[in-house]
Design a protein around this motif. Structure first.
Motif, PDB file in Angstrom:
ATOM      1  N   MET A 211      49.601  25.133  43.843  1.00 18.52           N
ATOM      2  CA  MET A 211      49.033  25.948  42.764  1.00 18.52           C
ATOM      3  C   MET A 211      47.533  25.732  42.597  1.00 18.52           C
ATOM      4  O   MET A 211      46.755  26.703  42.536  1.00 18.52           O
ATOM      5  N   VAL A 212      47.087  24.487  42.492  1.00 15.06           N
ATOM      6  CA  VAL A 212      45.663  24.238  42.265  1.00 15.06           C
ATOM      7  C   VAL A 212      44.837  24.767  43.425  1.00 15.06           C
ATOM      8  O   VAL A 212      43.825  25.471  43.229  1.00 15.06           O
ATOM      9  N   ARG A 213      45.231  24.476  44.629  1.00 12.91           N
ATOM     10  CA  ARG A 213      44.451  24.876  45.795  1.00 12.91           C
ATOM     11  C   ARG A 213      44.433  26.396  45.973  1.00 12.91           C
ATOM     12  O   ARG A 213      43.451  26.967  46.463  1.00 12.91           O
ATOM     13  N   SER A 214      45.498  27.079  45.543  1.00 12.39           N
ATOM     14  CA  SER A 214      45.515  28.545  45.586  1.00 12.39           C
ATOM     15  C   SER A 214      44.613  29.147  44.520  1.00 12.39           C
ATOM     16  O   SER A 214      43.905  30.134  44.774  1.00 12.39           O
ATOM     17  N   LEU A 215      44.637  28.572  43.318  1.00 12.82           N
ATOM     18  CA  LEU A 215      43.753  29.058  42.257  1.00 12.82           C
ATOM     19  C   LEU A 215      42.287  28.914  42.673  1.00 12.82           C
ATOM     20  O   LEU A 215      41.474  29.827  42.468  1.00 12.82           O
ATOM     21  N   ILE A 216      41.956  27.776  43.250  1.00  9.19           N
ATOM     22  CA  ILE A 216      40.571  27.561  43.700  1.00  9.19           C
ATOM     23  C   ILE A 216      40.221  28.549  44.810  1.00  9.19           C
ATOM     24  O   ILE A 216      39.115  29.099  44.839  1.00  9.19           O
ATOM     25  N   GLY A 217      41.151  28.801  45.705  1.00  4.14           N
ATOM     26  CA  GLY A 217      40.907  29.779  46.762  1.00  4.14           C
ATOM     27  C   GLY A 217      40.575  31.152  46.214  1.00  4.14           C
ATOM     28  O   GLY A 217      39.663  31.839  46.710  1.00  4.14           O
ATOM     29  N   ALA A 218      41.298  31.558  45.163  1.00  2.00           N
ATOM     30  CA  ALA A 218      41.022  32.855  44.541  1.00  2.00           C
ATOM     31  C   ALA A 218      39.658  32.862  43.865  1.00  2.00           C
ATOM     32  O   ALA A 218      38.896  33.833  43.976  1.00  2.00           O
ATOM     33  N   LEU A 219      39.324  31.792  43.161  1.00  6.74           N
ATOM     34  CA  LEU A 219      38.034  31.729  42.465  1.00  6.74           C
ATOM     35  C   LEU A 219      36.864  31.708  43.449  1.00  6.74           C
ATOM     36  O   LEU A 219      35.796  32.262  43.165  1.00  6.74           O
ATOM     37  N   LEU A 220      37.035  31.061  44.591  1.00  2.00           N
ATOM     38  CA  LEU A 220      35.974  31.062  45.601  1.00  2.00           C
ATOM     39  C   LEU A 220      35.714  32.480  46.117  1.00  2.00           C
ATOM     40  O   LEU A 220      34.558  32.845  46.390  1.00  2.00           O
ATOM     41  N   PHE A 221      36.755  33.270  46.221  1.00  2.00           N
ATOM     42  CA  PHE A 221      36.607  34.656  46.674  1.00  2.00           C
ATOM     43  C   PHE A 221      35.800  35.467  45.657  1.00  2.00           C
ATOM     44  O   PHE A 221      35.079  36.388  46.025  1.00  2.00           O
ATOM     45  N   VAL A 222      35.954  35.131  44.371  1.00  2.68           N
ATOM     46  CA  VAL A 222      35.141  35.758  43.329  1.00  2.68           C
ATOM     47  C   VAL A 222      33.712  35.230  43.393  1.00  2.68           C
ATOM     48  O   VAL A 222      32.738  35.990  43.344  1.00  2.68           O
ATOM     49  N   GLY A 223      33.584  33.918  43.521  1.00  4.57           N
ATOM     50  CA  GLY A 223      32.268  33.286  43.502  1.00  4.57           C
ATOM     51  C   GLY A 223      31.350  33.751  44.606  1.00  4.57           C
ATOM     52  O   GLY A 223      30.130  33.846  44.413  1.00  4.57           O
ATOM     53  N   ASP A 224      31.920  34.064  45.776  1.00  2.00           N
ATOM     54  CA  ASP A 224      31.050  34.494  46.886  1.00  2.00           C
ATOM     55  C   ASP A 224      30.933  36.017  46.981  1.00  2.00           C
ATOM     56  O   ASP A 224      30.374  36.544  47.941  1.00  2.00           O
ATOM     57  N   GLY A 225      31.475  36.724  45.967  1.00  2.00           N
ATOM     58  CA  GLY A 225      31.263  38.163  45.878  1.00  2.00           C
ATOM     59  C   GLY A 225      32.259  39.035  46.602  1.00  2.00           C
ATOM     60  O   GLY A 225      32.125  40.269  46.604  1.00  2.00           O
ATOM     61  N   HIS A 226      33.291  38.445  47.209  1.00  2.00           N
ATOM     62  CA  HIS A 226      34.265  39.259  47.924  1.00  2.00           C
ATOM     63  C   HIS A 226      35.224  39.993  46.997  1.00  2.00           C
ATOM     64  O   HIS A 226      35.863  40.981  47.398  1.00  2.00           O
ATOM     65  N   ARG A 227      35.396  39.502  45.767  1.00  2.00           N
ATOM     66  CA  ARG A 227      36.272  40.146  44.788  1.00  2.00           C
ATOM     67  C   ARG A 227      35.599  40.085  43.415  1.00  2.00           C
ATOM     68  O   ARG A 227      34.761  39.220  43.146  1.00  2.00           O
ATOM     69  N   GLY A 228      36.019  40.987  42.529  1.00  2.00           N
ATOM     70  CA  GLY A 228      35.507  41.008  41.177  1.00  2.00           C
ATOM     71  C   GLY A 228      36.161  39.942  40.319  1.00  2.00           C
ATOM     72  O   GLY A 228      37.200  39.370  40.679  1.00  2.00           O
ATOM     73  N   ALA A 229      35.562  39.692  39.142  1.00  2.00           N
ATOM     74  CA  ALA A 229      36.050  38.626  38.271  1.00  2.00           C
ATOM     75  C   ALA A 229      37.441  38.908  37.715  1.00  2.00           C
ATOM     76  O   ALA A 229      38.134  37.980  37.281  1.00  2.00           O
ATOM     77  N   ASP A 230      37.877  40.186  37.739  1.00  2.00           N
ATOM     78  CA  ASP A 230      39.209  40.517  37.217  1.00  2.00           C
ATOM     79  C   ASP A 230      40.311  40.381  38.262  1.00  2.00           C
ATOM     80  O   ASP A 230      41.495  40.473  37.941  1.00  2.00           O
ATOM     81  N   TRP A 231      39.937  40.118  39.497  1.00  2.00           N
ATOM     82  CA  TRP A 231      40.927  40.109  40.580  1.00  2.00           C
ATOM     83  C   TRP A 231      41.956  38.983  40.478  1.00  2.00           C
ATOM     84  O   TRP A 231      43.163  39.242  40.633  1.00  2.00           O
ATOM     85  N   PRO A 232      41.584  37.717  40.210  1.00  2.00           N
ATOM     86  CA  PRO A 232      42.612  36.673  40.131  1.00  2.00           C
ATOM     87  C   PRO A 232      43.686  36.952  39.083  1.00  2.00           C
ATOM     88  O   PRO A 232      44.873  36.675  39.314  1.00  2.00           O
ATOM     89  N   ALA A 233      43.302  37.521  37.927  1.00  2.00           N
ATOM     90  CA  ALA A 233      44.288  37.851  36.903  1.00  2.00           C
ATOM     91  C   ALA A 233      45.212  38.978  37.360  1.00  2.00           C
ATOM     92  O   ALA A 233      46.402  38.987  37.030  1.00  2.00           O
ATOM     93  N   LYS A 234      44.682  39.931  38.120  1.00  2.00           N
ATOM     94  CA  LYS A 234      45.516  41.011  38.655  1.00  2.00           C
ATOM     95  C   LYS A 234      46.547  40.462  39.646  1.00  2.00           C
ATOM     96  O   LYS A 234      47.696  40.896  39.665  1.00  2.00           O
ATOM     97  N   VAL A 235      46.115  39.514  40.461  1.00  2.00           N
ATOM     98  CA  VAL A 235      47.046  38.870  41.399  1.00  2.00           C
ATOM     99  C   VAL A 235      48.144  38.148  40.630  1.00  2.00           C
ATOM    100  O   VAL A 235      49.332  38.233  40.969  1.00  2.00           O
ATOM    101  N   LEU A 236      47.755  37.419  39.577  1.00  2.00           N
ATOM    102  CA  LEU A 236      48.733  36.718  38.732  1.00  2.00           C
ATOM    103  C   LEU A 236      49.747  37.690  38.154  1.00  2.00           C
ATOM    104  O   LEU A 236      50.964  37.435  38.196  1.00  2.00           O
ATOM    105  N   ALA A 237      49.274  38.814  37.609  1.00  2.00           N
ATOM    106  CA  ALA A 237      50.164  39.793  36.978  1.00  2.00           C
ATOM    107  C   ALA A 237      51.107  40.435  37.988  1.00  2.00           C
ATOM    108  O   ALA A 237      52.248  40.766  37.655  1.00  2.00           O
ATOM    109  N   ALA A 238      50.649  40.601  39.233  1.00  2.00           N
ATOM    110  CA  ALA A 238      51.492  41.208  40.266  1.00  2.00           C
ATOM    111  C   ALA A 238      52.687  40.324  40.612  1.00  2.00           C
ATOM    112  O   ALA A 238      53.752  40.812  40.995  1.00  2.00           O
ATOM    113  N   GLY A 239      52.503  39.004  40.494  1.00  2.00           N
ATOM    114  CA  GLY A 239      53.622  38.075  40.665  1.00  2.00           C
ATOM    115  C   GLY A 239      54.065  37.829  42.081  1.00  2.00           C
ATOM    116  O   GLY A 239      55.119  37.238  42.305  1.00  2.00           O
TER     117      GLY A 239
END
Length: 285
Positions: A211-239
């Motif tokens: 879980m922790v390493r996956s969350l960080i992976g998603a945030l890094l994708f936001v941090g380097d501009g590959h995804r928007g800031a709303d993307w990790p929450a959308k992934v969470l909601a998709a389940g």
């Protein structure tokens, strides 16, 4: 489920730390792989002169291969005569017997109802990463991930806010048969120090596998501009697992601290934590 200590035994709490670089994780494994649990149990068997008897440890957080711990907690049930005979010198004897990449810092009789795993109310991890163009300080190479894109820490913190609270984190966990993926994420925040190291603080009541390493992976994708800031929450909601969410390498991750309630609440927490969780209004997990 009862967790009463067997008559004639004493439950002992251990506070410990280790560098996970050369370990195949916490838990003992078949095939002779080196593990933290195996090293400590072997040392206990030697210093208590217990012959072929192994006193098994229960741990607060079963870390994966390569993951470190600064504030790990475990317990072991020892026969009362063994504890009485050895407890005053046990810490120093373990220091002399254990390898240098694992240390036990404290040994004490645990209060009634204590279980290192089930009595815990939270675990706090830190994940360390740097976007320094020159890479990682060689002295920190086993504890800090190098990300070779510039990172926007403000965007990562914005994205982290959408993940807080109680959710089914199935999209960020490796599923295990019969185990729930519902967790309460209490804190997820990032701070960049003067040394250029970005430290992500991640705290939850418990964590499912990766879980922790996956969350960080998603945030890094936001941090380097590959995804928007709303993307990790959308992934969470998709389940469901998203192939774009990478499980980052383990060496940047350290278990920093485990929290427990007051002694009089330990038994109740122990019982509560064993119940299979559901989200409000779902009736199932």
């Amino acid at each position: 489920m009862s967790d009463e200590v067997q008559a004639g035994f004493v439950r002992v709490r251990l506070d410990l730390s280790y560098d996970g670089t050369e370990f195949s994780g916490w838990a003992k494994q078949a095939g002779g792989r080196r593990t933290v649990q195996g090293e400590i149990e072997d040392a206990l068997r030697t210093v208590t002169r217990s012959g072929g008897v192994t006193y098994e440890l229960t741990v607060a957080g079963r870390t994966d291969a390569g993951v470190h711990a600064r504030g790990q907690v475990a317990h072991v049930d020892l026969p009362e005569p063994v504890w009485r005979e050895h407890h005053e010198k046990l810490l120093k004897r373990l220091a002399g017997r254990l390898p240098k990449d694992v240390r036990v810092w404290a040994l004490r009789e645990a209060p009634s109802g204590f279980n290192a795993r089930f009595s815990a109310v939270w675990r706090r991890y830190a994940y360390r990463v740097t976007d320094n163009p020159g890479g990682v300080d060689p002295l920190l190479r086993n504890h800090v991930l190098w990300h070779d894109w510039p990172l926007d820490v403000d965007a990562m913190n914005e994205a982290a806010q959408g993940l807080l609270g109680e959710h089914d984190f199935a999209a960020y966990c490796k599923r295990r048969e019969g185990a729930t993926t519902i967790r309460t994420l209490q804190q997820l925040s990032l701070d960049k120090g003067a040394d250029g190291i970005i430290t992500a603080t991640v705290r939850a009541d418990a964590f499912c596998h990766n879980m922790v390493r996956s969350l960080i992976g998603a945030l890094l994708f936001v941090g380097d501009g590959h995804r928007g800031a709303d993307w990790p929450a959308k992934v969470l909601a998709a389940g469901v697992r998203d192939s774009a969410v990478h499980v980052v390498r383990p060496h940047g991750l350290t278990l920093e601290e485990v929290g427990y309630p007051a002694d009089e609440l330990l038994a109740a927490r122990n019982k509560e934590a064993r119940n299979k969780r559901t989200l409000p209004g779902t009736g199932c997990c």
